[in-house]
Design a protein around this motif. Structure first.
Motif, PDB file in Angstrom:
ATOM      1  N   TYR A 105       4.359   3.750   8.231  1.00  0.00           N
ATOM      2  CA  TYR A 105       4.527   2.673   7.249  1.00  0.00           C
ATOM      3  C   TYR A 105       4.751   1.367   7.988  1.00  0.00           C
ATOM      4  N   GLY A 106       3.795   0.441   7.848  1.00  0.00           N
ATOM      5  CA  GLY A 106       3.894  -0.858   8.487  1.00  0.00           C
ATOM      6  C   GLY A 106       4.080  -1.978   7.485  1.00  0.00           C
ATOM      7  N   GLY A 107       4.607  -3.091   7.966  1.00  0.00           N
ATOM      8  CA  GLY A 107       4.805  -4.279   7.142  1.00  0.00           C
ATOM      9  C   GLY A 107       5.185  -5.439   8.030  1.00  0.00           C
ATOM     10  N   ARG A 108       5.325  -6.614   7.432  1.00  0.00           N
ATOM     11  CA  ARG A 108       5.673  -7.795   8.232  1.00  0.00           C
ATOM     12  C   ARG A 108       7.079  -7.651   8.821  1.00  0.00           C
ATOM     13  N   GLU A 146      -7.848   3.467  -0.286  1.00  0.00           N
ATOM     14  CA  GLU A 146      -7.858   2.741  -1.557  1.00  0.00           C
ATOM     15  C   GLU A 146      -7.690   1.260  -1.263  1.00  0.00           C
ATOM     16  N   ARG A 147      -8.520   0.461  -1.938  1.00  0.00           N
ATOM     17  CA  ARG A 147      -8.523  -0.981  -1.710  1.00  0.00           C
ATOM     18  C   ARG A 147      -7.896  -1.705  -2.891  1.00  0.00           C
ATOM     19  N   PHE A 148      -7.095  -2.718  -2.582  1.00  0.00           N
ATOM     20  CA  PHE A 148      -6.550  -3.584  -3.622  1.00  0.00           C
ATOM     21  C   PHE A 148      -7.451  -4.785  -3.862  1.00  0.00           C
ATOM     22  N   VAL A 149      -8.321  -5.087  -2.910  1.00  0.00           N
ATOM     23  CA  VAL A 149      -9.297  -6.170  -3.074  1.00  0.00           C
ATOM     24  C   VAL A 149     -10.672  -5.575  -2.808  1.00  0.00           C
ATOM     25  N   PRO A 150     -11.731  -6.127  -3.406  1.00  0.00           N
ATOM     26  CA  PRO A 150     -13.056  -5.527  -3.269  1.00  0.00           C
ATOM     27  C   PRO A 150     -13.592  -5.583  -1.850  1.00  0.00           C
ATOM     28  N   GLU A 151     -14.322  -4.539  -1.498  1.00  0.00           N
ATOM     29  CA  GLU A 151     -14.999  -4.492  -0.212  1.00  0.00           C
ATOM     30  C   GLU A 151     -16.139  -5.503  -0.206  1.00  0.00           C
ATOM     31  N   GLN A 152     -16.389  -6.115   0.944  1.00  0.00           N
ATOM     32  CA  GLN A 152     -17.466  -7.089   1.047  1.00  0.00           C
ATOM     33  C   GLN A 152     -18.801  -6.369   1.217  1.00  0.00           C
ATOM     34  N   HIS A 153     -19.786  -6.763   0.404  1.00  0.00           N
ATOM     35  CA  HIS A 153     -21.121  -6.198   0.483  1.00  0.00           C
ATOM     36  C   HIS A 153     -22.111  -7.309   0.801  1.00  0.00           C
ATOM     37  N   GLY A 154     -23.230  -6.937   1.360  1.00  0.00           N
ATOM     38  CA  GLY A 154     -24.300  -7.901   1.589  1.00  0.00           C
ATOM     39  C   GLY A 154     -25.046  -8.198   0.298  1.00  0.00           C
ATOM     40  N   GLY A 195       0.798  -1.223   0.000  1.00  0.00           N
ATOM     41  CA  GLY A 195       0.000   0.000   0.000  1.00  0.00           C
ATOM     42  C   GLY A 195       0.828   1.268   0.000  1.00  0.00           C
ATOM     43  N   ILE A 196       2.130   1.152   0.134  1.00  0.00           N
ATOM     44  CA  ILE A 196       2.996   2.320   0.057  1.00  0.00           C
ATOM     45  C   ILE A 196       3.026   2.912  -1.347  1.00  0.00           C
ATOM     46  N   THR A 197       2.736   2.113  -2.377  1.00  0.00           N
ATOM     47  CA  THR A 197       2.978   2.575  -3.750  1.00  0.00           C
ATOM     48  C   THR A 197       2.193   3.834  -4.135  1.00  0.00           C
ATOM     49  N   PRO A 198       0.878   3.926  -3.897  1.00  0.00           N
ATOM     50  CA  PRO A 198       0.211   5.168  -4.310  1.00  0.00           C
ATOM     51  C   PRO A 198       0.567   6.355  -3.429  1.00  0.00           C
ATOM     52  N   LEU A 199       1.106   6.086  -2.234  1.00  0.00           N
ATOM     53  CA  LEU A 199       1.413   7.173  -1.309  1.00  0.00           C
ATOM     54  C   LEU A 199       2.740   7.850  -1.615  1.00  0.00           C
ATOM     55  N   ILE A 200       3.653   7.158  -2.280  1.00  0.00           N
ATOM     56  CA  ILE A 200       4.963   7.755  -2.576  1.00  0.00           C
ATOM     57  C   ILE A 200       4.834   9.044  -3.391  1.00  0.00           C
ATOM     58  N   PRO A 201       4.060   9.063  -4.491  1.00  0.00           N
ATOM     59  CA  PRO A 201       3.923  10.336  -5.216  1.00  0.00           C
ATOM     60  C   PRO A 201       3.182  11.402  -4.411  1.00  0.00           C
ATOM     61  N   VAL A 233      -6.460  12.203   6.121  1.00  0.00           N
ATOM     62  CA  VAL A 233      -5.777  10.934   6.362  1.00  0.00           C
ATOM     63  C   VAL A 233      -5.941  10.054   5.135  1.00  0.00           C
ATOM     64  N   TYR A 234      -4.824   9.592   4.578  1.00  0.00           N
ATOM     65  CA  TYR A 234      -4.829   8.689   3.424  1.00  0.00           C
ATOM     66  C   TYR A 234      -4.289   7.337   3.872  1.00  0.00           C
ATOM     67  N   VAL A 235      -5.068   6.280   3.629  1.00  0.00           N
ATOM     68  CA  VAL A 235      -4.689   4.944   4.069  1.00  0.00           C
ATOM     69  C   VAL A 235      -4.792   3.978   2.893  1.00  0.00           C
ATOM     70  N   CYS A 236      -3.755   3.166   2.724  1.00  0.00           N
ATOM     71  CA  CYS A 236      -3.773   2.138   1.679  1.00  0.00           C
ATOM     72  C   CYS A 236      -3.045   0.913   2.207  1.00  0.00           C
ATOM     73  N   GLY A 237      -3.656  -0.252   1.990  1.00  0.00           N
ATOM     74  CA  GLY A 237      -3.053  -1.488   2.462  1.00  0.00           C
ATOM     75  C   GLY A 237      -4.084  -2.590   2.561  1.00  0.00           C
ATOM     76  N   PRO A 238      -3.845  -3.578   3.397  1.00  0.00           N
ATOM     77  CA  PRO A 238      -4.779  -4.705   3.507  1.00  0.00           C
ATOM     78  C   PRO A 238      -6.119  -4.283   4.102  1.00  0.00           C
ATOM     79  N   SER A 239      -7.122  -5.121   3.870  1.00  0.00           N
ATOM     80  CA  SER A 239      -8.478  -4.794   4.317  1.00  0.00           C
ATOM     81  C   SER A 239      -8.557  -4.565   5.817  1.00  0.00           C
ATOM     82  N   SER A 240      -7.770  -5.316   6.595  1.00  0.00           N
ATOM     83  CA  SER A 240      -7.810  -5.157   8.045  1.00  0.00           C
ATOM     84  C   SER A 240      -7.350  -3.767   8.473  1.00  0.00           C
ATOM     85  N   LEU A 241      -6.348  -3.225   7.773  1.00  0.00           N
ATOM     86  CA  LEU A 241      -5.860  -1.881   8.072  1.00  0.00           C
ATOM     87  C   LEU A 241      -6.925  -0.843   7.742  1.00  0.00           C
TER      88      LEU A 241
END
Length: 324
Positions: free
Chosen positions: A148-151, A223-231, A126-132, A196-204
């Protein structure tokens, strides 16, 4: 893969050549793309992404993370998805310098809007769109910080590049400091005019959204890299879609998407992800009430009901009128 094979896709805006490929972290490679004839590439702004069409027919979206003032190259970072569908593995294992790929865009669903202060929060790739965005804020002299967090440090891309910003960048690998202290970082901005701009895994993203619940619209941007869950959809019966420009009326059944129904009439609508994350199929709504099921629009934009992403979104009303 035969050299210089171009990915098959109806949505190719440009064919670009891989001119550099480098490991920038564990399981992350950076690709630099250029037009084979050295032509100028379309301009872009922080937060933009491109579609990359692979020879397998797969299309993936990657955020542009290079120098936006370089008019002749694009840079993207690609994480090897261990449980992915094969697109990232192809890029890591088989795509080589000199190969050609189809690209679409750039498109931007994650724009950097004016603010007197920014907090950027990245998780992993999720760092990629934030660098620019960071570069732009720094260029304009705007106050900002990055969490900036990571494993592990070894899994976190572009750390050396970010070192030049000094103490404004806080690197927090999980194996060293544990989970990101979002309540302290985000909570401190409640009631301020910061964004506040946040990008990364869904849990974040979910954690950030919970902390910002009740904040003014637009203060938190994700910004999400995987789709949000909807009912379940609002309605489970068929509805009609009128295509204002072509004059056609089509019926969308519960098992079909609006995109499929529209394309079946012969109307060509570009699409890519088919999961409501890339924005390629955005369509203007002239009448009716969409059932928004994308992962792009915010609450204010959904309430306006003047556009929809027809690969996933449906209808709350008996009929939608689209500008197609």
């Amino acid at each position: 893969m035969p050299e210089n094979v171009i990915a098959p896709s109806a949505a190719v805006d440009a064919t670009l050549q891989v001119v550099a490929k480098a490991d920038v972290a564990q399981d992350v490679v950076a690709l630099t793309l250029r037009h084979p004839a050295g032509r100028r590439l379309p301009d872009w702004a922080p937060g933009a992404h491109i579609d990359v069409m692979l020879p397998s027919g797969a299309t993936r979206q990657y955020s542009l993370c290079g120098d936006r003032w370089d008019a002749y190259t694009y840079r993207v970072g690609v994480l090897r998805e261990q449980d992915g569908r094969g697109g990232s593995a192809f890029i890591h294992d088989r795509l080589a310098v000199g190969d050609l790929v189809g690209t679409g865009g750039p498109r931007n669903n994650f724009r950097l809007v004016p603010a007197p202060r920014y907090l950027f929060v990245a998780g992993g790739i999720g760092i990629t769109p934030l660098i620019p965005m960071i570069h732009q804020a720094d260029l304009l002299g705007i106050d900002w910080q990055l969490l900036y967090g990571g494993r592990t440090r070894g899994s976190m891309a572009f750390l050396e590049e970010l070192e030049s910003y000094g103490e404004r960048v806080v690197v927090a690998p999980h194996d060293e400091v544990g989970r990101l202290d979002l309540p302290s970082w985000i909570g401190a901005l409640s009631g301020t005019d910061a964004k506040v701009y946040v990008c990364g895994p869904s849990s974040l993203l979910a954690a950030a959204e919970l902390l910002c619940a009740g904040w003014p619209a637009g203060k938190l941007r994700t910004e999400r890299f995987v789709p949000e869950q909807h009912g379940a959809p609002v309605r489970d019966e068929p509805f009609e879609v009128e295509l204002a420009r072509s004059g056609s009326v089509v019926t969308v059944t519960p098992g079909a998407s609006v995109l499929d129904a529209v394309q079946a009439t012969g109307v060509n609508v570009l699409s890519s992800c088919r999961e409501g994350t890339c924005g390629t199929c955005e369509t203007t709504v002239l009448a009716g009430e969409p059932d928004h099921r994308d992962s792009i629009l915010d609450d204010e934009e959904r309430s306006a009901a003047d556009c929809m992403f027809i690969c996933v979104s449906r209808s709350c009303s008996d009929r939608l009128v689209l500008d197609l």
